[in-house]
Design an enzyme around this catalytic site. Structure first.
Site, PDB file in Angstrom:
ATOM      1  N   GLU A  60      46.207 -22.828  16.944  1.00 32.38           N
ATOM      2  CA  GLU A  60      47.526 -22.200  16.802  1.00 32.38           C
ATOM      3  C   GLU A  60      48.232 -22.578  15.508  1.00 32.38           C
ATOM      4  O   GLU A  60      48.822 -21.718  14.847  1.00 32.38           O
ATOM      5  CB  GLU A  60      48.412 -22.517  18.007  1.00 32.38           C
ATOM      6  CG  GLU A  60      48.033 -21.770  19.282  1.00 32.38           C
ATOM      7  CD  GLU A  60      46.960 -22.476  20.100  1.00 32.38           C
ATOM      8  OE1 GLU A  60      46.539 -23.585  19.694  1.00 32.38           O
ATOM      9  OE2 GLU A  60      46.547 -21.939  21.147  1.00 32.38           O
ATOM     10  N   HIS A 129      51.773 -25.043  30.605  1.00 30.69           N
ATOM     11  CA  HIS A 129      51.618 -23.603  30.385  1.00 30.69           C
ATOM     12  C   HIS A 129      52.835 -22.805  30.848  1.00 30.69           C
ATOM     13  O   HIS A 129      52.758 -21.598  31.003  1.00 30.69           O
ATOM     14  CB  HIS A 129      50.383 -23.085  31.128  1.00 30.69           C
ATOM     15  CG  HIS A 129      49.085 -23.493  30.520  1.00 30.69           C
ATOM     16  ND1 HIS A 129      48.759 -24.802  30.280  1.00 30.69           N
ATOM     17  CD2 HIS A 129      48.026 -22.755  30.078  1.00 30.69           C
ATOM     18  CE1 HIS A 129      47.547 -24.855  29.747  1.00 30.69           C
ATOM     19  NE2 HIS A 129      47.088 -23.634  29.597  1.00 30.69           N
TER      20      HIS A 129
END
Lengths: 325, 389
Positions: A60, A129
């Site tokens: 990322e 998450h």
């Protein structure tokens, strides 16, 4: 009018913009060959090819930063985070580079990037998450933050976000991906910063953003049904820019406000809205502004408990009644 | 030699570039030592890219290095007088790298660097006035006083900063290269970093993306031996910094003679050709040395001694080495050297006067240049509040 899902609306928005502007490219983990972890980009690789639909490694900081650099040179990258929670891995690239590059260059450099992905709990994936970072993102001047609550807005806001010359964080919701509503065919835009009065009312303003709006609408039905209370439901749609006028007008009309969101309470969007109301509409209030958020702890895994941790129709209904006492 | 490499298969190149015995990890920075194996037979002056240099071009290279040094010396005085806030990271000792690298850039080649950015900015043609004014925090600065010494930018000269977070600019440089390739332009991005950057994850992620997608990016490690006050051997594992590229199947090279502007031109020129012709990335480690502390406010005695600095200065100073070489071939004369020096000093002095005389940004300026839409209200599409009290 066609009824399509939130997922299909996002896909339509990105597809239309890819066809409209050769500089638009969709990138992210599993967006191409795999057809998208949540199938948002399903079929797009086949239709637009690997130059426009790009699979990235799980990296990322690298690929978000790369998108920022590409945006500086004129591309309009749409970067998918499989979970928006993974923004934390790319924090420096988003909040030091994308947010600040225009400022630090004295306005010489633009960063027209969209960073999008689901930012919600409620699917039993645990604390790592289930981030809801809208207030963290909106804290940073230079960044824009959008949280669509339905398919119609998802499409119109996504198209506006892609055309925007500033970096936009576009927070979606896995639970909403399959939710459908009427969405017109073809071109329309929803401007960033324009709230939507989803239900008009006179007794209390239930203001919020994201999936909480869907819950608030159901809670409003209950309030009407059981107590003949007319709740107004206002969907902010966009956190920054923020439609302050619509917030104030609603509160001036109803004199009571409940802010509903999935974030944690500390420094939440609701905290900011409560502050604005206190500053600018204090004399209109008949009760303190109340906030309903997730229970203040990391997202719990245990499925029945996670339901209780998040805002629910029942919790919103109860909080509204408390505000009206 | 670069072009002879078997690409992306991990094959080692000729020993001048890669013989690791030549670059042992030592307690002193290797840059101040003669390599055990020297570049026998290699003369950067004879490299094709340098043979074609005319006298004026060589003088321009020399002048640019002198201008960087005199500008920074003037910055240092202003800093010591309290005219410049924050940090001041001086490039003195490393001038040959920025000048050498930028001298081979074509119109679609771009650069990005970290916070030690004065040299790169001058080398691409930014003016001393706007740079000094930026250091002073004045509205006439290149970033209108919003960036400071670490954050210079000039996209019109393909210079994308000037970045404060160690290694944070490397994904951006990779993205610039991505955009160049996407647009089908025959250009590359040189992404500069210091030796302290190489242990940042974002750098490794960028290496992977660049190699995976064959991006035209040249990662240039300006290895001055110290990441702030920590030597290479105390911060970075492995035999060399550039060799880490092997793990990604990338071309890599060590340029031991980083003080030699012509050697830098030769090696970077070859990496650039590889990027232009085959869209292949490279990692270049250029050995160099900085004379001043990490930032000039930092103590400079805890990790090295003065003798080490003097040893480098007396044998490898980029300006002196090139000056002697140009004197020997009669490109430079003592009169011209003096003239260049005086002119650079005067230019730097003028920039300080310009900065001093310039106004500060206004209170209203604080909220400008945050959002494109706010600065271009006629084209604004969004509504609602973007700023809050």
């Amino acid at each position: 009018m066609p009824v399509i899902t939130y997922r299909e609306a996002l896909r339509a928005a990105m597809s239309e913009e890819i066809e409209r502007d050769p500089n638009v490219v969709l990138m992210g983990e599993e967006v191409a060959q795999f057809n998208g972890a949540y199938k948002i980009s399903e079929g797009m690789l086949a239709k637009y090819g690997p130059k426009r639909i790009v699979d990235t490694p799980i990296s990322e900081a690298g690929f978000i930063g790369m998108g920022v650099g590409a945006a500086m040179l004129g591309l309009r990258p749409v970067m998918e985070l499989m979970f928006f929670s993974f923004y934390s891995v790319a924090f420096d690239q988003i909040f030091n580079n994308a947010a600040n590059i225009r400022y630090m260059s004295g306005g010489l450099i633009n960063c027209p990037i969209v960073i999008r992905g689901p930012a919600n709990g409620g699917t039993n994936v645990g604390a790592t998450h289930s981030h809801t970072p809208e207030s963290i993102a909106a804290y940073h001047p230079g960044i824009k933050v959008v949280v669509p609550s339905n398919a119609y807005d998802a499409k119109g806001l996504m198209k506006s976000a892609i055309r925007d010359n500033d970096p936009v964080m576009f927070l979606e919701n896995t639970i909403l991906y399959g939710e459908a509503c009427e969405v017109p065919d073809g071109e329309y835009l929803v401007p960033l910063g324009k709230a939507s009065v989803m239900r008009a009312g006179t007794d209390i303003s239930i203001i919020g953003h994201g999936r909480s709006i869907q819950l608030a609408l159901k809670a409003a039905d209950l309030l009407k049904e059981k107590h003949n209370i007319n709740a107004e439901v206002v969907d902010l749609r966009s956190i920054r820019p923020l439609d302050v006028d619509t917030i104030l007008n609603s509160v001036k009309k109803t004199s009571r406000c409940l802010y509903v969101e999935e974030s944690k309470p500390f420094c939440s969007v609701g905290a900011m809205v409560a502050c604005l109301i206190s500053d600018q509409a204090f004399d209109y209030l008949d009760a303190p502004v109340k906030r309903l958020t997730s229970i203040d702890a990391p997202a719990i895994y245990s499925p029945p408990l996670e339901k209780l941790q998040l805002p629910s129709v029942e919790r919103i209904y109860q909080a509204a009644l408390d505000t009206l006492k | 030699m670069f072009a002879d490499l078997s690409l992306n298969n991990g094959t080692l190149a000729p020993h001048y570039y890669f013989n690791l015995k030549a670059f042992p990890v030592t307690k002193k920075p290797s840059s101040s030592k003669k390599p055990e194996v020297t570049n026998l037979g290699y003369d950067a002056r004879q490299a094709p890219i340098n043979i074609k240099l005319g006298q004026d071009e060589k003088i321009a290279l020399y002048r640019d290095m002198v201008r960087i040094r005199r500008f920074e010396e003037r910055c240092l005085r202003s800093y010591q007088q309290g005219k410049i806030g924050g940090f001041l990271h001086l490039y003195i000792g490393q001038e040959s790298i920025a000048v050498g690298c930028t001298s081979v850039m074509g119109k679609d080649d771009h650069i990005i660097t970290a916070y030690r950015d004065h040299g790169h900015a001058l080398a691409v043609g930014m003016g001393m006035n706007e740079m000094m004014a930026e250091n002073y925090g004045k509205v006439t600065g290149c970033s209108k006083g919003k960036g400071g010494s670490m954050h210079y930018f000039d996209p019109s000269r393909n210079f994308w900063g000037g970045h404060g977070i160690v290694g944070g600019q490397i994904p951006l440089g990779t993205g610039l290269a991505y955009a160049l390739k996407y647009k089908g332009l025959k250009g590359a991005c040189m992404a500069f970093m210091g030796d302290g950057s190489v242990n940042q994850g974002a750098v490794h992620e960028s290496y992977n993306l660049a190699a995976l997608w064959s991006l035209p990016v040249i990662f240039i490690i300006e290895n001055n031996g110290y990441s702030m006050g920590t030597s290479q051997e105390r911060s970075s594992a492995g035999p060399s910094l550039a060799q880490r590229a092997e793990g990604y199947g990338m071309n890599w090279a060590i340029i031991e003679d980083g003080h030699d502007v012509l050697a830098v031109r030769d090696q970077v020129g070859q990496a650039l050709k590889l990027a232009h012709d085959k869209s292949l990335p490279s990692v270049l480690e250029i050995r160099t040395y900085r004379y001043r502390g990490h930032s000039v406010a930092d103590p400079d005695t805890t990790y090295r001694d003065k003798a080490e600095i003097e040893a480098y200065k007396s044998t490898k100073d980029p300006l002196s080495v090139f000056q002697l070489s140009l004197l020997a071939e009669q490109t430079l004369t003592t009169e011209l050297i003096q003239k260049i020096d005086e002119s650079a000093r005067a230019e730097a002095e003028t920039s300080a006067q310009f900065a001093e005389a310039s106004p500060y940004p206004s209170l209203e300026d604080i909220k400008k240049d945050v959002y494109w839409e706010i600065d271009n209200p006629a084209d604004r599409k969004s509504v609602g509040a973007l700023f809050f009290d």
